[in-house]
Every structure is written in structure tokens, then in C-alpha cells.
Design a protein around this motif. Structure first.
Motif, PDB file in Angstrom:
ATOM      1  N   LEU A   1      -7.081  -2.805  -1.228  1.00  0.00           N
ATOM      2  CA  LEU A   1      -8.096  -2.226  -0.087  1.00  0.00           C
ATOM      3  C   LEU A   1      -9.236  -2.977   0.193  1.00  0.00           C
ATOM      4  CD1 LEU A   1      -7.638   1.567  -1.108  1.00  0.00           C
ATOM      5  CD2 LEU A   1      -6.636   0.287   0.865  1.00  0.00           C
TER       6      LEU A   1
ATOM      7  N   GLU B   1       0.885  -1.280  -0.046  1.00  0.00           N
ATOM      8  CA  GLU B   1      -0.070   0.005   0.204  1.00  0.00           C
ATOM      9  C   GLU B   1       0.883   1.270  -0.150  1.00  0.00           C
ATOM     10  OE1 GLU B   1      -3.493   2.189   2.535  1.00  0.00           O
ATOM     11  OE2 GLU B   1      -3.110   0.159   3.112  1.00  0.00           O
TER      12      GLU B   1
ATOM     13  N   GLU C   1     -14.988   0.911   1.398  1.00  0.00           N
ATOM     14  CA  GLU C   1     -15.196   2.521   1.264  1.00  0.00           C
ATOM     15  C   GLU C   1     -13.789   2.973   0.567  1.00  0.00           C
ATOM     16  OE1 GLU C   1     -17.951   4.341   0.837  1.00  0.00           O
ATOM     17  OE2 GLU C   1     -18.956   2.465   1.359  1.00  0.00           O
ATOM     18  N   ALA C   2     -12.721   2.749   1.033  1.00  0.00           N
ATOM     19  CA  ALA C   2     -11.515   3.284   0.545  1.00  0.00           C
ATOM     20  C   ALA C   2     -11.223   2.720  -0.876  1.00  0.00           C
ATOM     21  CB  ALA C   2     -10.475   2.975   1.750  1.00  0.00           C
TER      22      ALA C   2
ATOM     23  N   ASP D   1     -13.298   4.639  -3.281  1.00  0.00           N
ATOM     24  CA  ASP D   1     -12.772   5.772  -3.772  1.00  0.00           C
ATOM     25  C   ASP D   1     -11.376   5.547  -4.625  1.00  0.00           C
ATOM     26  OD1 ASP D   1     -14.265   7.329  -2.185  1.00  0.00           O
ATOM     27  OD2 ASP D   1     -13.236   7.415  -0.025  1.00  0.00           O
ATOM     28  N   ALA D   2     -10.796   4.798  -4.476  1.00  0.00           N
ATOM     29  CA  ALA D   2      -9.411   4.633  -5.323  1.00  0.00           C
ATOM     30  C   ALA D   2     -10.074   4.037  -6.825  1.00  0.00           C
ATOM     31  CB  ALA D   2      -8.765   3.341  -5.030  1.00  0.00           C
TER      32      ALA D   2
ATOM     33  N   ARG E   1     -11.444  -2.866   3.244  1.00  0.00           N
ATOM     34  CA  ARG E   1     -11.553  -1.342   3.399  1.00  0.00           C
ATOM     35  C   ARG E   1     -12.460  -0.955   2.290  1.00  0.00           C
ATOM     36  NH1 ARG E   1      -5.609   0.482   4.609  1.00  0.00           N
ATOM     37  NH2 ARG E   1      -5.302  -1.556   3.647  1.00  0.00           N
TER      38      ARG E   1
END
Length: 447
Positions: free
Chosen positions: A410, A380, A417-418, A421-422, A415
Motif C-alpha cells: 500500500l 493486494e 494512511e491505508a 492501518d495495516a 496509499r
């Protein structure tokens, strides 16, 4: 031919030289002119014709150029000879030594008002700065070189334009670099200025920014054009050495005009030798194509050839960029440890202002290798650093791919939600394969 000094300056020079040689105005004038004409000329009240000045120069025993400009005889020719020496030094990879030579030549050319030689010395200083990775200095030198060339024909200005474009590219300004390359190629081809050397410089130079912008079709076409033009270069090192030797002989014999012709040929050939750095891009491009076809062994051979060509010239920045591409192939061939070692070795030579796209590529690949080793934290970290570099450079295609990799990582670690976003960030950076946002491709050369 250099511009003559004004009548008053030339008049004083004629009077001084005549007095030093103990000649009267009548002796200087005869048989073609009158003492009154010489008197008027020495007083600066008449602009002498070229035949008159040549007559006076012969009577005084000096070169015409020295009488007309005040410069020592053969100065410009001597400077051009030493410029080819500096080009030879740079072509052998000794950039720091060449830079010292060019700096001295620039000062000398400026002191005597030799504009063409100033432009040539500045061009050389720009090439030296590129080789050592001093991109800001390189850009300044190339731009100043082009300014001093003034209204010179475009093929003569191409080396400076190419240098500026490469400087912008290596600094991560991909779009502007492509604009400089494409607009110059278009003007050359549309106006019929099909200078092979100028075209070769531009086509080899534009490959890398095309690749980094995801314009793979244009990169492949540029590589084909470059490889078609390359045989016209032949073996320039031997020919250049011959021309330099011939020029020295001619200078010793007083055959200055012929020496200048030989020096011009030598200078052009030494400049072509620097194309060796960029022809490595063609081997890199072939390596890329072999990767796409799954021919990884052939790809590795091409990239190692490119790396060897660049290492021989000590072109550290270019060598680091090719090393990143080679590491990707090594990883695909199951040699991940060797790939990681190679990447860590070159990362210190890359940064956001110096090879940004390849620095991001190194972090991306290190992230993938870390994921394979189940070290998600390190993966990451590498992906995030790569994203930052790509966003600054505007490398849309690579950025979209990286966002997918980060999103997948992610998501796998819970994760969601993250990860979304990506993915959304990546969708905003999609680019059509083989295109840029610069409009139609430039006109093609008549090959």
C-alpha cells in the motif's frame, strides 16, 4: 469380559437350551449341583456363580459367553477380526471403502452391546472422515468414541483425543488443538504413562499447529521426540499381516483367547500404519529447518518426500497443506511459475473451515508472486483474502507478517494512511518466537 445378563434372562435361556436338548434338570445338574438348584436358577431367583454357569454351559454344549450374554459364540472375536480388516483397508488409503466397513461393524457392535468394539468402530470412522476432509463428522466420531471408552486408561483414549485435536486444527481452531495435545502429553508424561505409541501419535500431531501458531521451538522439539520414538514402530505392515493370519488359524482351532491377543496386536500395528500420514509432518519440519538455514535444495527434497508419503495414502487435505510449503521453497529457488501452478492446483481443496492457515499461506505466496510480476491489484487481493483467513484462525505470527507485506504494498502505491492501518493491525498481532499463550511446555518423555 462382557457383563452378564440378569438372573431372569439367564434362567429363561438355560431352560430353553435344556428343553431343546431334551435334558432333565437332574441331568443338567449332575454331578456337581442339584435339580432344585437348576429349578431355582431357571426361575430367575438366584444369580448363578461363574463356576456354576461354566458347568451348565459345558453340559449344554455352548460357550460360557453365549450362555451368560446371549451373544453368538466368538462374536466379539469375529468383530475384532473384521475391525482389523477395516484398519488395513484404511491404511492402504481406501477411506471410503473402510468407512462402509466400519459403519457395518458399528451397527453390529451396537446391536449386541459390545462397547469396546463400538468405540473402535467410531474411531475408525473418525479416521476415515479425516482422510476425506469431512472435519465436522470426524470430530463427532472421535468425541463419541472417547465417551464410549468411559474410564479406560489414558493411553487407550489417546487415538480419539488425537483425532479430535487434529479435527480442530484442520478447522482452523489452533489454540484449542494445542491445548488438547499439550494437556494430554503432560498427563501422560507426568503420571508415568510413557506409552511409546500414544506419545508418538501426540508428538507427530502437535507439530503442525505449533508451526502455524509461530511456536517453532516447540514444533522442532516435538519433531525430535517423534523421530526418536518412530523406530519403535519398525515395519508394522508385515507384522500386522502375520498376526491376522495367526489369529484366523487360532479361531479355526478354537483357541479364542490366543486369537484375541494376536488380533489386538494386529489392530495396534494397523493403527500405527496411519502414523505414516503424520510422520510426513516430521519431513515437513525438517524441510522448514533447512529453509531457515538457506539449504533450499535439501528442503525441497524433504517436502517432496512428505508429499509422496501423503499422496500414497490419498490424504488430499494433508497433501494440499504440504504442497503450499513446497511451493514456498520452489519460489525461493526461482521456480515461481511452478510454485504458482502448484498453489492454484491445491487452493480448491482448502477453505476457511478446511486448512485455513495453509489456504492463507497459498494466497500470501500468490500475492508475493503477483508483486514480483508487478501485478499490484492481484497481489493486494491475495493479501486481503489471506488476512481474513488468518484472523479467523488466530495465527498471530503469520498475520503480523502478512500485515507488513500488505502495508509495504500500500505504501509503494501511494496509499500511506491505508498502509499505516495495516502496520498497526500487524503490531497488534505480534507473537514471541517459539511460544504460545498456553503456558509452560508439557513435561518431556524419558527418551
Amino acid at each position: 469380559m462382557a457383563e452378564r445378563d440378569g438372573p431372569e434372562i439367564i434362567g429363561r435361556r438355560v431352560q430353553q437350551l435344556r428343553t431343546e436338548r431334551g435334558l432333565t434338570q437332574k441331568q443338567l445338574a449332575e454331578p456337581a449341583y442339584t435339580p432344585a438348584y437348576i429349578s431355582t436358577l431357571e426361575a430367575g431367583r438366584v444369580r448363578a456363580s461363574e463356576p456354576a454357569l461354566r458347568h451348565i454351559a459345558e453340559r449344554l454344549g455352548v460357550a460360557y459367553d453365549e450362555l451368560a450374554t446371549g451373544r453368538p459364540a466368538h462374536l466379539a472375536t469375529d468383530l475384532r477380526l473384521r475391525l482389523t480388516d477395516a484398519q488395513r483397508t484404511l491404511a492402504t488409503g481406501e477411506a471410503e471403502v473402510a468407512a462402509e466397513q466400519y459403519a457395518g461393524l458399528l451397527a453390529e457392535a451396537e446391536a449386541h452391546g459390545l462397547v469396546a468394539e463400538q468405540a473402535a468402530a467410531l474411531l475408525g470412522l473418525g479416521e476415515c472422515a479425516l482422510e476425506t476432509g469431512d472435519l465436522a463428522t470426524a470430530r463427532e466420531r472421535f468425541e463419541e468414541s472417547e465417551r464410549r471408552m468411559g474410564d479406560a486408561p489414558l493411553p487407550q483414549r489417546v487415538p480419539a483425543v488425537r483425532g479430535s485435536a487434529v479435527s480442530h486444527y484442520l478447522a482452523g481452531e489452533l489454540r484449542y488443538a494445542c491445548y488438547l495435545f499439550e494437556s494430554t502429553l503432560d498427563e501422560l508424561n507426568r503420571t508415568g504413562l510413557h506409552d511409546p505409541d500414544a506419545l508418538l501419535l501426540l508428538y507427530t500431531g502437535v507439530i503442525a499447529p505449533y508451526m502455524d501458531m509461530g511456536a517453532h521451538a516447540r514444533a522442532a522439539q516435538a519433531a525430535e521426540f517423534a523421530l526418536a520414538l518412530a523406530p519403535q514402530v519398525g515395519n508394522p505392515a508385515l507384522v500386522a499381516r502375520m498376526h491376522r493370519s495367526v489369529a484366523r488359524t487360532m479361531i479355526a482351532e478354537g483357541r479364542i483367547a490366543e486369537a484375541d491377543v494376536s488380533l489386538a496386536k494386529a489392530a495396534e500395528l494397523y493403527r500405527q500404519l496411519q502414523i505414516r500420514t503424520e510422520l510426513a509432518n516430521c519431513h515437513w519440519m525438517r524441510g522448514y529447518l533447512y529453509v531457515q538455514n538457506g539449504e533450499l535444495e535439501r528442503a525441497e527434497d524433504e517436502l517432496r518426500e512428505a508429499q509422496a508419503m501423503l499422496s500414497a495414502k490419498r490424504a488430499a487435505l494433508y497433501t494440499s497443506q504440504v504442497a503450499v510449503e513446497l511451493a514456498d521453497v520452489l519460489h525461493r529457488r526461482g521456480k515461481s511459475e511452478e510454485a504458482a501452478a502448484l498453489l492454484h492446483e491445491v487452493l480448491g481443496d482448502l477453505s476457511s473451515e478446511r486448512g485455513a492457515v495453509h489456504s492463507a499461506g497459498a494466497h500470501r505466496l500468490l500475492g508475493i508472486i503477483a508483486e514480483d510480476a508487478r501485478d499490484t491489484e492481484a497481489a493486494e487481493e491475495h493479501y486481503v483474502r489471506a488476512m481474513s483467513l488468518l484472523e479467523r484462525a488466530g495465527a498471530a505470527g503469520d498475520l503480523a507478517d502478512l500485515c507488513r507485506l500488505l502495508g509495504d504494498l500500500l505504501r509503494r502505491t501511494g496509499r500511506v494512511e491505508a498502509a499505516l492501518d495495516a502496520y498497526r493491525t500487524g503490531l497488534g498481532h505480534r507473537t514471541a518466537p517459539g511460544t504460545t499463550t498456553l503456558g509452560p511446555a508439557p513435561a518431556q518423555p524419558p527418551l
